[in-house]
Write an enzyme that holds these catalytic residues in place. Structure first.
Site, short mmCIF file in Angstrom:
data_model
loop_
_atom_site.label_atom_id
_atom_site.label_comp_id
_atom_site.label_asym_id
_atom_site.label_seq_id
_atom_site.Cartn_x
_atom_site.Cartn_y
_atom_site.Cartn_z
N HIS A 83 43.35 57.69 108.01
CA HIS A 83 44.62 58.39 108.16
C HIS A 83 45.51 58.18 106.93
O HIS A 83 45.39 57.18 106.21
CB HIS A 83 45.32 57.92 109.43
CG HIS A 83 44.63 58.40 110.69
ND1 HIS A 83 45.18 58.30 111.93
CD2 HIS A 83 43.41 59.02 110.85
CE1 HIS A 83 44.34 58.83 112.83
NE2 HIS A 83 43.27 59.26 112.19
N GLU A 85 48.62 57.40 106.54
CA GLU A 85 49.50 56.23 106.50
C GLU A 85 48.71 54.97 106.12
O GLU A 85 49.19 54.14 105.35
CB GLU A 85 50.18 56.03 107.86
CG GLU A 85 51.02 57.22 108.32
CD GLU A 85 50.26 58.25 109.13
OE1 GLU A 85 49.05 58.45 108.89
OE2 GLU A 85 50.88 58.88 110.01
N CYS A 109 50.06 58.04 114.45
CA CYS A 109 49.31 57.71 115.67
C CYS A 109 49.43 56.20 115.95
O CYS A 109 49.98 55.45 115.14
CB CYS A 109 47.84 58.11 115.50
SG CYS A 109 46.93 56.99 114.43
N CYS A 112 47.91 53.92 113.20
CA CYS A 112 48.76 53.83 112.01
C CYS A 112 50.04 53.05 112.33
O CYS A 112 50.55 52.33 111.46
CB CYS A 112 49.10 55.22 111.50
SG CYS A 112 47.68 56.06 110.80
O1 LIG Z 1 48.71 59.20 112.21
C1 LIG Z 1 47.92 60.09 111.85
C2 LIG Z 1 47.27 60.92 112.76
C3 LIG Z 1 46.33 61.79 112.33
N1 LIG Z 1 46.02 61.85 111.01
C4 LIG Z 1 44.98 62.77 110.56
C5 LIG Z 1 43.60 62.49 111.11
C6 LIG Z 1 42.96 63.85 111.11
O2 LIG Z 1 42.39 64.09 109.83
C7 LIG Z 1 44.13 64.78 111.36
C8 LIG Z 1 44.28 65.18 112.81
O3 LIG Z 1 43.34 66.20 113.07
P1 LIG Z 1 43.54 67.21 114.30
O4 LIG Z 1 42.55 68.30 114.00
O5 LIG Z 1 44.95 67.71 114.25
O6 LIG Z 1 43.24 66.45 115.55
O7 LIG Z 1 45.30 64.07 111.01
C9 LIG Z 1 46.69 61.09 110.09
O8 LIG Z 1 46.42 61.14 108.87
N2 LIG Z 1 47.64 60.23 110.55
ZN LIG Z 2 46.99 57.50 112.30
#
Ligand SMILES: O=c1ccn([C@H]2C[C@H](O)[C@@H](COP(=O)(O)O)O2)c(=O)[nH]1
Ligand SMILES: [Zn+2]
Length: 169
Positions: A83, A85, A109, A112
């Site tokens: 991710h 972050e 999320c 993170c």
């Molecule tokens: O905190 C976060 C949450 C998600 N991500 C990234 C991980 C994935 O590459 C996308 C999410 O994909 P979806 O198709 O929208 O489920 O976002 C992040 O970098 N940081």
């Molecule tokens: Zn994340």
């Protein structure tokens, strides 16, 4: 002398919009076809100390791993992607992230959130909260609340920031 008399530009980016723009520019490096996330960590002196975007780990090919959202878990991107972050923290200049702010395109999320809290980052500035209703993101809010990390959604002063890669400026 007033600001107007000085001849100073008036339409320059605010600090918030500038750091979020850096996060969004970093997101442009992401190969994720669905959600591109960028993050920018800023210290108390308003210096950028780390940037990152969502992508596969170093050495893992963007073509050899799947970018799908659905299917068997191992055939989706989710077990493999780092991710934004996390990458911003790991890419940060060695030193102390205590008291820093993180600007991120998407509210972090829960995984993170744990990294942000453990790194000592005290403020999260985000743009999109599109997954607010999911358990992962509800858990993040709970973690940030308990850890005293301040979260605020940026309401940008400028919705469009134009960058033209033209040698004539
Ligand atoms: O905190 C976060 C949450 C998600 N991500 C990234 C991980 C994935 O590459 C996308 C999410 O994909 P979806 O198709 O929208 O489920 O976002 C992040 O970098 N940081
Ligand atoms: Zn994340």
């Amino acid at each position: 002398m007033t600001a107007q008399d000085s001849g100073k530009r008036s339409d320059y980016l605010s600090w918030d919009d500038y750091f979020m723009s850096v996060a969004l520019l970093s997101a442009q490096r992401s190969k994720d076809p669905n959600t591109q996330v960028g993050a920018c960590i800023v210290n108390r002196q308003k210096r950028i100390v780390g940037v990152g975007y969502n992508g596969f780990p170093t050495g893992c090919s963007d073509e050899a791993l799947p970018w799908h959202r659905e299917g068997d878990f191992l055939d989706t991107k989710y077990p493999y992607v780092c991710h934004a972050e996390l990458n911003a923290v790991l890419n940060s200049v060695p030193g102390n992230l205590a008291g820093c702010s993180i600007y991120t395109a998407l509210f972090p999320c829960n995984e993170c959130a744990k990294v942000i809290i453990q790194a000592g980052i005290r403020e999260v500035v985000y743009l999109s909260d599109k997954y607010a209703a999911t358990d992962s993101f509800r858990a993040s809010r709970r973690l940030f609340d308990q850890a005293g990390v301040v979260c605020r959604q940026l309401k940008p002063a400028s919705r469009i920031v134009t960058i033209t890669l033209d040698e004539n400026g």
